[in-house]
Design an enzyme around this catalytic site. Structure first.
Site, PDB file in Angstrom:
ATOM      1  N   HIS A  17       0.836  -9.334   5.444  1.00 14.51           N
ATOM      2  CA  HIS A  17       1.606  -8.278   4.753  1.00 14.51           C
ATOM      3  C   HIS A  17       2.929  -8.031   5.483  1.00 14.51           C
ATOM      4  CE1 HIS A  17      -2.570  -6.622   3.527  1.00 14.51           C
ATOM      5  NE2 HIS A  17      -2.021  -7.097   2.427  1.00 14.51           N
ATOM      6  N   LYS A  41     -12.035   1.297  -6.259  1.00 16.24           N
ATOM      7  CA  LYS A  41     -12.323   0.602  -5.004  1.00 16.24           C
ATOM      8  C   LYS A  41     -12.739   1.607  -3.940  1.00 16.24           C
ATOM      9  CE  LYS A  41      -9.336  -3.514  -5.083  1.00 16.24           C
ATOM     10  NZ  LYS A  41      -8.200  -4.179  -4.417  1.00 16.24           N
ATOM     11  N   ARG A  90      -0.343 -16.386  -1.652  1.00 20.29           N
ATOM     12  CA  ARG A  90      -0.912 -17.190  -0.569  1.00 20.29           C
ATOM     13  C   ARG A  90      -1.261 -18.577  -1.105  1.00 20.29           C
ATOM     14  NH1 ARG A  90      -5.171 -12.653   0.847  1.00 20.29           N
ATOM     15  NH2 ARG A  90      -5.168 -12.829  -1.412  1.00 20.29           N
ATOM     16  N   SER A 128      -7.039  -8.859   3.948  1.00 18.85           N
ATOM     17  CA  SER A 128      -7.644  -7.673   4.575  1.00 18.85           C
ATOM     18  C   SER A 128      -9.165  -7.792   4.541  1.00 18.85           C
ATOM     19  CB  SER A 128      -7.218  -6.407   3.826  1.00 18.85           C
ATOM     20  OG  SER A 128      -5.833  -6.249   3.881  1.00 18.85           O
TER      21      SER A 128
HETATM   22  O1  PNS Z   1      -3.521  -5.474  -2.413  1.00 17.24           O
HETATM   23  P1  PNS Z   1      -4.061  -5.611  -3.808  1.00 17.24           P
HETATM   24  O2  PNS Z   1      -5.434  -4.949  -3.902  1.00 17.24           O
HETATM   25  O3  PNS Z   1      -4.071  -7.033  -4.283  1.00 17.24           O
HETATM   26  O4  PNS Z   1      -3.066  -4.791  -4.780  1.00 17.24           O
HETATM   27  C1  PNS Z   1      -3.307  -4.717  -6.168  1.00 17.24           C
HETATM   28  C2  PNS Z   1      -2.360  -3.665  -6.811  1.00 17.24           C
HETATM   29  C3  PNS Z   1      -2.494  -2.340  -6.119  1.00 17.24           C
HETATM   30  C4  PNS Z   1      -0.926  -4.144  -6.693  1.00 17.24           C
HETATM   31  C5  PNS Z   1      -2.761  -3.554  -8.311  1.00 17.24           C
HETATM   32  O5  PNS Z   1      -4.121  -3.319  -8.429  1.00 17.24           O
HETATM   33  C6  PNS Z   1      -2.002  -2.450  -9.040  1.00 17.24           C
HETATM   34  O6  PNS Z   1      -0.848  -2.596  -9.335  1.00 17.24           O
HETATM   35  N1  PNS Z   1      -2.685  -1.317  -9.312  1.00 17.24           N
HETATM   36  C7  PNS Z   1      -2.106  -0.194  -9.984  1.00 17.24           C
HETATM   37  C8  PNS Z   1      -2.647   0.000 -11.394  1.00 17.24           C
HETATM   38  C9  PNS Z   1      -1.800  -0.730 -12.394  1.00 17.24           C
HETATM   39  O7  PNS Z   1      -0.611  -0.522 -12.531  1.00 17.24           O
HETATM   40  N2  PNS Z   1      -2.450  -1.654 -13.131  1.00 17.24           N
HETATM   41  C10 PNS Z   1      -1.802  -2.489 -14.097  1.00 17.24           C
HETATM   42  C11 PNS Z   1      -1.125  -3.674 -13.406  1.00 17.24           C
HETATM   43  S1  PNS Z   1      -1.568  -5.138 -14.163  1.00 17.24           S
END
Ligand code: PNS
Length: 162
Positions: A17, A41, A90, A128
């Protein structure tokens, strides 16, 4: 001024990150690292702990700040007057999910662009989740996360016994 949002769970922040944050900070005028509070989560670290760790890790980067959000990412990006979402890629296994998210976010707000930064090869296996698994089993996570994050992990697993 181009403002970018780098969203994620950051549970906890890893060197992977941090690499993305440092590189984004050289590309964009302002980078907001946004910790997502996802009710679906169950994170190991609280929102405050995750934010605090990121603040400490990025304190030397003058144009980086840390925020948090619930709900739609595109709404957070709009509220911050940002135009770009940054995500790290990645391996090819990330691609399908990231592609779907990028297209959905564009459908939700066509003015927001998603920009992918390809992870350095030495961090391409890092997540993570894998760091938490190693730490929970008493393994050495140095080289994957900072010393402060490593200590936080040890503290968590010592108290929760998870
Ligand atoms: O580190 P991560 O868990 O891969 O991050 C995922 C994240 C937080 C970027 C994604 O789950 C997100 O954007 N969540 C917010 C809810 C949202 O906007 N959902 C629609 C996007 S497709």
């Amino acid at each position: 001024m181009t403002i970018a949002v780098y969203p994620g769970s950051f549970d906890p922040i890893t060197f992977g990150h941090l690499d993305i944050i440092e590189r984004a900070a050289t590309i964009f005028d302002r980078v907001i690292v946004a910790v997502c509070l996802n009710p679906g989560k169950k994170p190991l670290f609280t929102m405050e702990e995750r934010m605090e760790m990121i603040v400490r890790e990025s304190s030397q980067l003058a144009n980086v700040e840390v925020g948090c959000f619930r709900g739609l990412l595109t709404e957070f990006v709009r509220r911050k007057n940002a135009g770009v979402i940054v995500r790290g890629l990645r391996a090819i296994t990330d691609f399908e999910n990231e592609f779907q998210m990028a297209l959905m976010n564009r459908k939700l707000n066509s003015e927001i662009e998603t920009v992918f930064l390809v992870a350095q090869p030495n961090y391409s296996y890092l997540s993570s989740s894998i760091v938490k698994e190693i730490a929970s089993l008493g393994g050495n996570v140095s080289g994957l996360v900072s010393e402060q994050v490593s200590q936080h992990l040890q503290g968590k697993y010592a108290t929760t016994g998870e």
